[in-house]
Enzyme design. Sequence first.
Site, PDB file in Angstrom:
ATOM      1  N   PRO A  97       0.828  -1.210   0.000  1.00 54.06           N
ATOM      2  CA  PRO A  97       0.000   0.000   0.000  1.00 54.06           C
ATOM      3  C   PRO A  97       0.867   1.267   0.000  1.00 54.06           C
ATOM      4  CG  PRO A  97      -0.541  -1.436   1.868  1.00 54.06           C
ATOM      5  CD  PRO A  97       0.612  -2.058   1.168  1.00 54.06           C
ATOM      6  N   GLY A 103       6.991   1.306   3.075  1.00 55.51           N
ATOM      7  CA  GLY A 103       8.180   1.423   2.208  1.00 55.51           C
ATOM      8  C   GLY A 103       7.931   1.152   0.739  1.00 55.51           C
ATOM      9  N   ALA A 106      10.525   2.885  -1.629  1.00 55.46           N
ATOM     10  CA  ALA A 106      11.872   2.298  -1.571  1.00 55.46           C
ATOM     11  C   ALA A 106      11.895   0.939  -2.272  1.00 55.46           C
ATOM     12  CB  ALA A 106      12.308   2.146  -0.119  1.00 55.46           C
ATOM     13  N   ALA A 107      10.843   0.147  -2.064  1.00 55.45           N
ATOM     14  CA  ALA A 107      10.802  -1.191  -2.667  1.00 55.45           C
ATOM     15  C   ALA A 107      10.693  -1.098  -4.187  1.00 55.45           C
ATOM     16  CB  ALA A 107       9.626  -1.980  -2.100  1.00 55.45           C
ATOM     17  N   ASP A 150      15.066   2.818   4.926  1.00 58.33           N
ATOM     18  CA  ASP A 150      14.051   2.130   4.109  1.00 58.33           C
ATOM     19  C   ASP A 150      14.693   1.430   2.904  1.00 58.33           C
ATOM     20  OD1 ASP A 150      12.347   3.339   5.880  1.00 58.33           O
ATOM     21  OD2 ASP A 150      11.047   4.246   4.377  1.00 58.33           O
TER      22      ASP A 150
HETATM   23  C1  MEV Z   1      10.236   6.158   7.423  1.00 61.02           C
HETATM   24  O1  MEV Z   1      10.033   4.791   7.131  1.00 61.02           O
HETATM   25  C2  MEV Z   1      11.219   6.292   8.547  1.00 61.02           C
HETATM   26  C3  MEV Z   1      11.536   7.741   8.952  1.00 61.02           C
HETATM   27  O2  MEV Z   1      12.453   7.631  10.045  1.00 61.02           O
HETATM   28  C4  MEV Z   1      12.144   8.530   7.831  1.00 61.02           C
HETATM   29  C5  MEV Z   1      13.548   8.080   7.449  1.00 61.02           C
HETATM   30  O3  MEV Z   1      14.183   7.345   8.189  1.00 61.02           O
HETATM   31  O4  MEV Z   1      14.013   8.518   6.386  1.00 61.02           O
HETATM   32  C6  MEV Z   1      10.289   8.457   9.451  1.00 61.02           C
END
Ligand code: MEV
Length: 314
Positions: A97, A103, A106-107, A150
């Site tokens: 989602p 993530g 990123a994925a 991430d």
């Molecule tokens: C996002 O998954 C995690 C955060 O700490 C942002 C980051 O680490 O870049 C909120």
Amino acid sequence: MEQTQASAPGKIILFGEHAVVYGQPAIAAPVTQVRATVTIANSEPAGVRLIAPDLGKAYWLTEAQEHDPLARAVRLVEEATGSTLSQMTVTVRSTIPIASGLGSGAATAAALIRALTRHLSRQDLASDEQVCALAYEVEKIHHGTPSGIDNTVVAYEQPVYFVRQEPKNLIEPFAIAAPLHLLIADTGVRSATRHVVGDVRRQWQAERARFEEMFAACGRIAQAARTALEAGDVMELGALMDENQQWLEAMTVSSAELEKLIATARTAGALGAKLSGAGRGGNMIALVTPETQTSVRQALIKAGAFDVFASTVE
Ligand code: MEV
């Protein structure tokens, strides 16, 4: 038709979100039930066609908007390989989602970079380390100051202890002693990481000492959690999740919807619960046991969770 496919999992932050942006340790784990998958196929027409069927999108690389993450990933591979790509179709599918803290950005970037570098027979650029580094550049589109956690966890696809630092981030994939049974529940509220991270930054600028103390407390929790994960101490992990959630609330990144699900999970027998990712919406995670999993899941659904799924971290 010659084609190459690669995929990358979703992720959860177990401990230390936000504080990780400021150099504190954090722990993340892959969520393998949800994945982004990218297929690269050779095709007739000149140019690179980008297709995201789930989003109903199809466009040429040359037409992509300035901050388009798919186009950015392709351009990064072009730069890294010193080539101009053409006669290629890049198809992106994802069950992760969007804007829910799992993530997806990123994925998608990691899967695209891995598929494309493999398709070009550049195995040297398809390693976890290289995919991680290029996906980090794409992450910068999603928010200006990503910690890098991430893209790291989705590229390595293993639980990882991570510290953002110069000149090189500390990345320690590690083994956990006993499988961790988690429920991941979606509030259904979409939240853009960029906004939440930007808001925390503004608050930190206004109240540096207070925020740095909170970040340091989260860092200590992440360190203690690593010891507990390596010892298989789930009771301790649950308590540490609850403690981490308190700091996230103090940073104002929680929300009424998240807190309702967190309280529900705890009352129904979870050992601990917290938001995961940027917060203000998205997902919460609850640590359960095989015995409590069903009742906690039912309670979360009854409390209005948009979606609940079980994930085992091992
Ligand atoms: C996002 O998954 C995690 C955060 O700490 C942002 C980051 O680490 O870049 C909120």
